[in-house]
Scaffold this active site. Structure first.
Site, PDB file in Angstrom:
ATOM      1  N   GLY A 137     -25.765  33.123  98.666  1.00  9.48           N
ATOM      2  CA  GLY A 137     -26.455  31.896  98.526  1.00  9.48           C
ATOM      3  C   GLY A 137     -27.250  31.614  97.387  1.00  9.48           C
ATOM      4  N   VAL A 192     -29.457  35.008  97.200  1.00  5.61           N
ATOM      5  CA  VAL A 192     -29.382  36.226  98.266  1.00  5.61           C
ATOM      6  C   VAL A 192     -28.002  36.803  97.708  1.00  5.61           C
ATOM      7  CG1 VAL A 192     -28.735  36.622 100.611  1.00  5.61           C
ATOM      8  CG2 VAL A 192     -30.361  34.802 100.252  1.00  5.61           C
ATOM      9  N   ASP A 196     -35.994  25.276 110.353  1.00 12.11           N
ATOM     10  CA  ASP A 196     -34.831  24.915 109.373  1.00 12.11           C
ATOM     11  C   ASP A 196     -33.685  25.221 110.057  1.00 12.11           C
ATOM     12  OD1 ASP A 196     -33.431  23.735 107.706  1.00 12.11           O
ATOM     13  OD2 ASP A 196     -33.695  25.258 106.056  1.00 12.11           O
ATOM     14  N   GLY A 203     -34.976  31.153  95.504  1.00 12.76           N
ATOM     15  CA  GLY A 203     -34.344  32.554  95.997  1.00 12.76           C
ATOM     16  C   GLY A 203     -32.889  32.646  95.713  1.00 12.76           C
ATOM     17  N   LYS A 260     -32.612  39.486  98.909  1.00 13.07           N
ATOM     18  CA  LYS A 260     -32.852  38.061  98.524  1.00 13.07           C
ATOM     19  C   LYS A 260     -34.115  38.525  97.432  1.00 13.07           C
ATOM     20  CE  LYS A 260     -34.583  33.647 100.068  1.00 13.07           C
ATOM     21  NZ  LYS A 260     -34.674  32.932 101.348  1.00 13.07           N
TER      22      LYS A 260
END
Length: 820
Positions: A93, A100, A209, A98, A116
């Protein structure tokens, strides 16, 4: 973490990041890029334009800086390389700052992990602070439904990274769709998600989130189990300095619009609490039941900030049964979802566990707490949500419905009022978005509302809130003072609106350090409330709490306790459903009573606190267990003044620990605290208490799981265990534990290490071993090694040399006796 490539909604960039992104684009494309990036944020556009102008004015000076900023690169370019001991294998991702990766670790344990790391070129101080905040947030959680942090470090270039368990899972909603799960099965999964969120809230964290892609489902023993991930924008309820830097800048918001609470779309995150996550859980449940979020995602993504705020604050989504055209969802599930999605957060579920409990009641065919809103409530809710607009547009309604027949003059007047109303509505939208400077607000408000003083006062108070949120305390106080004057002009002195306004001004003065003036306004607020007619307002509870804080600050502890007791009484009488808030107030009351030396009363307040939290979270045994441990630890710390309460302390500690022993996967910091407190309580009564050693052994093992065997936390428990071992004649083990703890503290603390803090306990231990003529050779040997460390760190103590020689002689003699 993720097994499929997903795109995380980027965090809104700051001016420095946008400047570098714009600079990397060709001039024709740059304007279009900035138009999109700075939409509804003119102040940010001005800052970026200024940076670009300064860059061009420099005549190329910045074209080749001494420390060039790395331009972003494709994250896939790093595949096959290593970060620390981790081989990067796959991009899982990518977010705003950032990336991952799925990575492989070979030593000391072969396993796949999720790593990450901050992107190249995105390592600004703000981004690094947010990144470190996510690591800290995850590090505080310990729950089977939340991904755990395994390791952390920095790359050779200084980019921080952290490592989590790799979760080979599927997006929650996609999992339910692909496996065609029934509604009851989906609800059972949702209940487990709620429990993970509840644990995060209990640890002082708001996720902010929550959405389907941040809940992955794995299968364990053939049954689905959810995992919460991506705490990258988590907020601390009681932030540490490092976490505070991760907060959004003014004018930005954090989260994903389709699952974002109305308060999250404001100009500040200071008003966001755990109930924001309850809204997001409601949006998640809505999608689980209907296969679509409450509001159209594309519409929300493309909306400007003001449009987004309008949708989230004003518009109501259709109930799930209407969206899905399913009578199966009508009734309980409609009511549960819509209660979680309430615009007014006070009407949402008080906790994630309360939401889960209502879902479980539905599954068990029991009556649910949620209920359909009445017509009266819906009208009142509209007026409360749109109070300023109702005040602003009331004249239009009067003009249109003031008589049965409408004259030509009346029609023209109505048209005039309509135009005025649209102007006022635009002002209110701008005010709510925080786009009107405090210095201009009074003038604009007077021009907008004219003689409509109620609307003017409401606008000034809203402006004061906005200014305070932006850190403009002086502007906030000026606006609130103007609002107070206006309310007095409208209602006179004895009115609840005036009392509430005094309370708000007092709170602002308190924040500014003007304690005398603050106390005057707070006292005035309560005096007016006592004389004015009307129901008790929740805002007056804050007045009592703020006044209690001033009393405590000035050493007036009895007055502070009396003020908090008033809040407790009002909460019980007027707001019986707010048991969580009652529990927090009782905890504050207990702290004040403790400081006043009134330990019996403090203990009673804490006992009532436990009862309140049990009522607030009837299905959440974890919270109750932690409260038992906290109460037991508190009672033990004050045992010398609470008499028989020592027995109560042991009982509460054992109740809390019993839960964790039956739920080993949930064992975390609170479990360790309970073990240490119970061991300490037992050794207070009997230094050689037989149960103390097993408790301390378990505490040491728990600390190793939490922090590792080379941490200061582990060393502190080693010292506790060493003292218990020495008290029960286990000298060799005591010496080994003390030696490891001493070496570890010396290494970790460096120049801050003070060996004098340990000399008394260590000196007593090694002297006792030296005097023991029947100890084993290894016991003398370990004691001698310990004395060597003491000599190294405290060479001025000549007695250590003599003690070292005696121990070596005893060691050699004992070894000689062991020889055949």
């Amino acid at each position: 973490m993720r097994s499929s490539t997903t795109r995380v909604r980027p965090v809104m960039p700051d001016s420095e990041e946008l400047f570098h992104q714009a600079l990397a684009r060709a001039t024709p494309e740059r304007e279009h890029f900035l138009d999109r990036a700075c939409e509804s944020r003119p102040a940010l556009r001005v800052r970026v334009d200024n940076l670009l102008q300064a860059h061009h004015a420099s005549g190329g000076f910045l074209e080749d800086p001494a420390h060039p900023r790395q331009q972003p690169v494709d994250p896939a370019d790093a595949l096959g390389t290593r970060i620390g001991p981790y081989l990067l294998q796959k991009v899982l991702g990518e977010g705003g700052f950032g990336v991952v990766y799925k990575a492989r670790q070979e030593e000391p344990l072969p396993r796949s992990v999720a790593l990450k790391v901050i992107k190249l070129g995105m390592d600004t101080r703000r981004v690094i602070a947010r990144f470190q905040a996510e690591r800290q947030a995850l590090g505080q959680t310990d729950h089977p439904f939340i991904s755990t942090v395994l390791d952390a470090g920095s790359t050779p270039e200084g980019r921080p990274y952290f490592v989590m368990e790799f979760i080979d899972g599927v997006d929650l909603c996609r999992y339910c769709l692909e496996r065609n799960l029934s509604v009851p099965d989906r609800l059972q999964l949702f209940v487990e998600v709620c429990r993970g969120v509840q644990h995060a809230h209990q640890k002082g964290l708001i996720h902010r989130d929550l959405k389907p892609s941040n809940v992955l489902v794995v299968e364990e023993d053939g049954r689905p189990s959810p995992r919460l991930i991506d705490f990258g924008v988590a907020k601390a309820l009681h932030p540490q300095p490092a976490l505070e830097t991760a907060h959004t800048e003014i004018g930005q918001f954090i989260g994903t619009p389709a699952y974002m609470s109305p308060e999250q779309a404001g100009s500040t995150d200071r008003d966001v609490d755990t109930r924001s996550d309850i809204y997001s859980l409601g949006a998640l449940l809505y999608e689980l039941l209907t296969d679509s979020p409450p509001f159209d995602s594309t519409r929300l993504r493309e909306a400007s900030l003001i449009e987004l705020q309008h949708i989230l604050r004003e518009e109501e989504p259709p109930p799930p049964s209407e969206r899905a055209r399913s009578t199966r969802l009508r009734g309980d599930l409609d009511w549960i979802v819509m209660k979680a999605l309430e615009k007014d957060r006070r009407r949402r579920y008080s906790s994630a566990e309360a939401l889960a409990a209502d879902v479980l009641r539905h599954l068990a065919d029991e009556p649910v707490l949620a209920s359909p809103p009445s017509t009266v409530y819906r009208v009142r809710k509209f007026i409360r949500r749109n109070q300023l607009k109702v005040l602003a547009t009331g004249a239009v309604l009067m003009a249109l419905v003031g008589g049965g027949a409408l004259s030509l003059w009346g029609w023209r007047e109505a048209i005039h009022q309509r135009d005025q109303s649209e102007h006022r509505s635009h002002f209110v939208d701008s005010l709510m978005a925080g786009s009107i400077p405090a210095t201009e607000l009074v003038t604009q408000a007077r021009a907008t509302f004219g003689s409509d003083h109620s609307a003017l006062a409401a606008a000034l108070e809203l402006g004061a809130e906005q200014a305070h949120a932006k850190g403009d305390l002086k502007g906030a106080m000026d606006l609130q003072e103007q609002a107070l004057i206006t309310w007095v002009e409208i209602h006179g002195e004895l009115h609840l609106k005036v009392a509430a306004s005094h309370g708000r001004l007092g709170a602002l003065l308190q924040d500014d350090g003007a304690i005398d003036a603050a106390e005057g306004h707070l006292r005035r607020a309560l005096a007016i409330a006592d004389q004015a007619d009307g129901p008790v307002r929740a805002s007056l509870l804050e007045v009592n709490i703020n006044l209690a804080a001033i009393h405590r600050r000035r050493g007036r502890l009895l007055e502070s306790a009396a003020q908090l007791q008033t809040v407790v009484d009002i909460r019980r009488r007027e707001f019986p459903e707010q048991q969580d808030a009652l529990g927090r107030t009782l905890e504050d009351l207990s702290d004040v009573l403790t400081a006043a030396g009134m330990h019996q009363q403090a203990a009673e307040a804490r006992s009532q606190m436990i009862d309140a939290f049990q009522r607030a979270y009837p299905e959440e045994a974890l919270i109750t267990a932690d409260r038992h441990i906290a109460f037991g630890s508190w009672l033990h710390s004050a045992w010398f003044t609470t008499g028989s309460r020592l027995v109560d302390a042991e009982d509460h500690l054992r109740q809390g620990l019993a839960f964790y022993k039956a739920n080993t996967r949930l064992q975390g910091p609170s479990y360790t605290t309970g073990l240490l407190a119970l061991a300490s309580l037992l050794t207070t009564q009997d230094k050689a208490a037989p149960e103390a050693l097993p408790l301390l052994d378990e505490a040491l093992a728990s600390m190793a799981r939490l922090h590792g065997t080379e941490s200061l936390e582990y060393a502190r428990v080693e010292v506790r265990l060493a003292l218990a071992c020495a008290a029960t004649g286990k000298d060799e083990r005591a010496a080994r534990l003390q030696k490891h703890a001493f070496e570890l503290r010396a290494t970790e603390l460096g120049k801050d290490f003070r060996p004098a803090d340990s000399l008394l306990a260590l000196g007593s231990l090694v002297r006792g071993i030296a005097q023991n003529k029947e100890a084993a050779a290894e016991t003398y040997a370990v004691a001698a090694e310990l004395v060597e460390l003491l000599i190294m760190h405290a060479p001025e103590r000549g007695e250590w040399q003599d003690l070292y020689r005696r121990l070596v002689e005893s060691r050699d003699a004992a070894r000689g006796e062991d020889q055949p």
